[in-house]
Design a protein around this motif. Structure first.
Motif, mmCIF file in Angstrom:
data_model
loop_
_atom_site.group_PDB
_atom_site.id
_atom_site.type_symbol
_atom_site.label_atom_id
_atom_site.label_comp_id
_atom_site.label_asym_id
_atom_site.label_seq_id
_atom_site.Cartn_x
_atom_site.Cartn_y
_atom_site.Cartn_z
ATOM 1 N N ARG A 134 -7.550 3.172 16.265
ATOM 2 C CA ARG A 134 -6.727 2.395 17.263
ATOM 3 C C ARG A 134 -5.360 3.065 16.505
ATOM 4 N NH1 ARG A 134 -4.254 1.431 21.359
ATOM 5 N NH2 ARG A 134 -5.566 3.053 21.381
ATOM 6 N N PHE A 135 -5.335 2.902 14.892
ATOM 7 C CA PHE A 135 -4.197 3.453 14.401
ATOM 8 C C PHE A 135 -3.890 4.912 14.571
ATOM 9 C CE2 PHE A 135 -2.371 0.635 10.949
ATOM 10 C CZ PHE A 135 -3.166 -0.684 11.272
ATOM 11 N N VAL A 136 -4.817 5.708 14.711
ATOM 12 C CA VAL A 136 -4.623 7.168 14.834
ATOM 13 C C VAL A 136 -4.083 7.328 16.190
ATOM 14 C CG1 VAL A 136 -5.939 9.360 14.965
ATOM 15 C CG2 VAL A 136 -6.139 7.864 13.026
ATOM 16 N N ALA A 137 -4.854 6.663 17.162
ATOM 17 C CA ALA A 137 -4.290 6.814 18.664
ATOM 18 C C ALA A 137 -2.986 6.715 18.788
ATOM 19 C CB ALA A 137 -5.135 5.787 19.407
ATOM 20 N N LEU A 138 -2.497 5.555 18.097
ATOM 21 C CA LEU A 138 -0.915 5.162 18.170
ATOM 22 C C LEU A 138 -0.195 6.155 17.518
ATOM 23 C CD1 LEU A 138 -1.228 1.127 17.962
ATOM 24 C CD2 LEU A 138 -0.689 2.566 19.747
ATOM 25 N N HIS A 139 -0.645 6.659 16.435
ATOM 26 C CA HIS A 139 -0.036 7.842 15.659
ATOM 27 C C HIS A 139 0.218 8.863 16.575
ATOM 28 C CE1 HIS A 139 1.547 10.277 12.441
ATOM 29 N NE2 HIS A 139 0.629 11.057 12.736
ATOM 30 N N VAL A 140 -0.942 9.532 17.435
ATOM 31 C CA VAL A 140 -0.755 10.548 18.231
ATOM 32 C C VAL A 140 0.164 10.247 19.093
ATOM 33 C CG1 VAL A 140 -2.154 12.129 19.759
ATOM 34 C CG2 VAL A 140 -3.221 11.601 17.482
ATOM 35 N N GLU A 141 0.054 9.105 19.881
ATOM 36 C CA GLU A 141 0.973 8.984 20.906
ATOM 37 C C GLU A 141 2.608 8.862 20.582
ATOM 38 O OE1 GLU A 141 -0.197 4.943 22.690
ATOM 39 O OE2 GLU A 141 -1.987 5.877 23.201
ATOM 40 N N ALA A 142 2.655 8.506 19.279
ATOM 41 C CA ALA A 142 4.054 8.671 18.920
ATOM 42 C C ALA A 142 4.631 10.122 18.688
ATOM 43 C CB ALA A 142 4.269 8.211 17.359
ATOM 44 N N GLY A 143 3.622 10.743 18.204
ATOM 45 C CA GLY A 143 3.831 12.498 18.208
ATOM 46 C C GLY A 143 3.985 12.837 19.580
ATOM 47 N N ALA B 241 -5.011 17.168 23.682
ATOM 48 C CA ALA B 241 -6.256 17.382 23.575
ATOM 49 C C ALA B 241 -6.723 16.414 22.193
ATOM 50 C CB ALA B 241 -6.672 18.821 22.809
ATOM 51 N N GLN B 242 -5.713 16.356 21.420
ATOM 52 C CA GLN B 242 -6.151 15.431 20.106
ATOM 53 C C GLN B 242 -6.080 14.040 20.571
ATOM 54 O OE1 GLN B 242 -2.909 14.874 17.406
ATOM 55 N NE2 GLN B 242 -4.696 14.709 15.566
ATOM 56 N N ARG B 243 -5.219 13.487 21.591
ATOM 57 C CA ARG B 243 -5.248 12.216 22.109
ATOM 58 C C ARG B 243 -6.606 11.804 23.054
ATOM 59 N NH1 ARG B 243 -6.251 8.105 22.229
ATOM 60 N NH2 ARG B 243 -5.173 6.100 23.371
ATOM 61 N N ARG B 244 -7.195 12.923 23.807
ATOM 62 C CA ARG B 244 -8.286 12.831 24.432
ATOM 63 C C ARG B 244 -9.408 12.521 23.490
ATOM 64 N NH1 ARG B 244 -11.584 12.722 28.470
ATOM 65 N NH2 ARG B 244 -13.551 14.157 28.500
ATOM 66 N N ALA B 245 -9.543 13.524 22.400
ATOM 67 C CA ALA B 245 -10.537 13.360 21.411
ATOM 68 C C ALA B 245 -10.485 12.102 20.742
ATOM 69 C CB ALA B 245 -10.750 14.535 20.302
ATOM 70 N N VAL B 246 -9.474 11.426 20.263
ATOM 71 C CA VAL B 246 -9.300 10.251 19.675
ATOM 72 C C VAL B 246 -9.599 9.074 20.607
ATOM 73 C CG1 VAL B 246 -7.758 8.419 18.792
ATOM 74 C CG2 VAL B 246 -7.609 10.951 18.067
ATOM 75 N N ALA B 247 -9.290 9.247 21.663
ATOM 76 C CA ALA B 247 -9.690 8.090 22.934
ATOM 77 C C ALA B 247 -11.180 8.401 22.963
ATOM 78 C CB ALA B 247 -9.023 8.526 23.970
ATOM 79 N N LEU B 248 -11.821 9.220 23.213
ATOM 80 C CA LEU B 248 -13.519 9.428 23.211
ATOM 81 C C LEU B 248 -14.061 8.632 22.135
ATOM 82 C CD1 LEU B 248 -13.661 13.157 24.808
ATOM 83 C CD2 LEU B 248 -14.210 10.905 25.980
ATOM 84 N N LEU B 249 -13.491 8.944 20.743
ATOM 85 C CA LEU B 249 -14.005 8.463 19.801
ATOM 86 C C LEU B 249 -13.663 6.860 19.649
ATOM 87 C CD1 LEU B 249 -13.271 10.812 16.815
ATOM 88 C CD2 LEU B 249 -15.479 10.396 17.842
ATOM 89 N N GLU B 250 -12.788 6.282 19.942
ATOM 90 C CA GLU B 250 -12.456 5.150 20.011
ATOM 91 C C GLU B 250 -13.474 4.306 21.146
ATOM 92 O OE1 GLU B 250 -8.844 1.844 20.235
ATOM 93 O OE2 GLU B 250 -8.416 3.989 20.910
ATOM 94 N N GLU B 251 -13.620 4.922 22.240
ATOM 95 C CA GLU B 251 -14.470 4.346 23.187
ATOM 96 C C GLU B 251 -15.926 4.156 22.468
ATOM 97 O OE1 GLU B 251 -13.950 6.653 26.819
ATOM 98 O OE2 GLU B 251 -12.200 5.642 27.305
ATOM 99 N N ALA B 252 -16.429 5.325 22.080
ATOM 100 C CA ALA B 252 -17.562 5.369 21.432
ATOM 101 C C ALA B 252 -17.916 4.287 20.360
ATOM 102 C CB ALA B 252 -18.133 6.807 21.024
ATOM 103 N N LEU B 253 -16.841 4.176 19.660
ATOM 104 C CA LEU B 253 -16.834 3.190 18.579
ATOM 105 C C LEU B 253 -17.037 1.927 19.028
ATOM 106 C CD1 LEU B 253 -14.471 5.016 16.226
ATOM 107 C CD2 LEU B 253 -16.921 4.439 15.610
#
Length: 123
Positions: A53-62, A102-114
């Protein structure tokens, strides 16, 4: 027995969900996507879904920063750089935008799997 499957955009360095050690590979990959300071917070190292979740928000800020950079690049840079340099800078912003999508998609996929989602191959 069902074969492990990951959807397009899944990070290559992360094992599929359900495979032994997959959460450790997810955590390592997520930490590599995060600012180095994230490694110093024990809660993020112990709870990979919180880290996601933290990484997702960090990428969204980017992504927000890139949108702003693209929207103002020509106007802000024209007084400090020649037109070719300004256009080169715009191309860098565009490349960074694509990378972050692409990074945001990858993070979202991981977050959903987790959070328990399992992906199934579709024909």
């Amino acid at each position: 027995m069902e074969r492990p499957y990951v959807p397009p955009g899944w990070p290559a360095l992360v094992r599929p969900p359900g495979v032994e050690g997959w959460e450790e590979t997810a955590s390592a990959w997520l930490l590599d996507q995060a600012p180095p300071e994230f490694r110093g917070y024990p809660v993020l190292r112990r709870h990979v879904v919180v880290l996601a979740r933290f990484v997702a928000l960090h990428v969204e800020a980017g992504q927000a920063a890139v949108r702003r950079g693209l929207s103002e690049a020509r106007g802000v840079l024209r007084d400090v750089a020649d037109p070719d340099t300004v256009e080169a800078a715009v191309r860098v912003w565009q490349a960074e935008q694509a990378r972050l999508v692409a990074q945001r998609r990858a993070v979202a996929l991981l977050e959903e799997a987790l959070r328990g989602r399992r992906y199934v191959a579709r024909l």
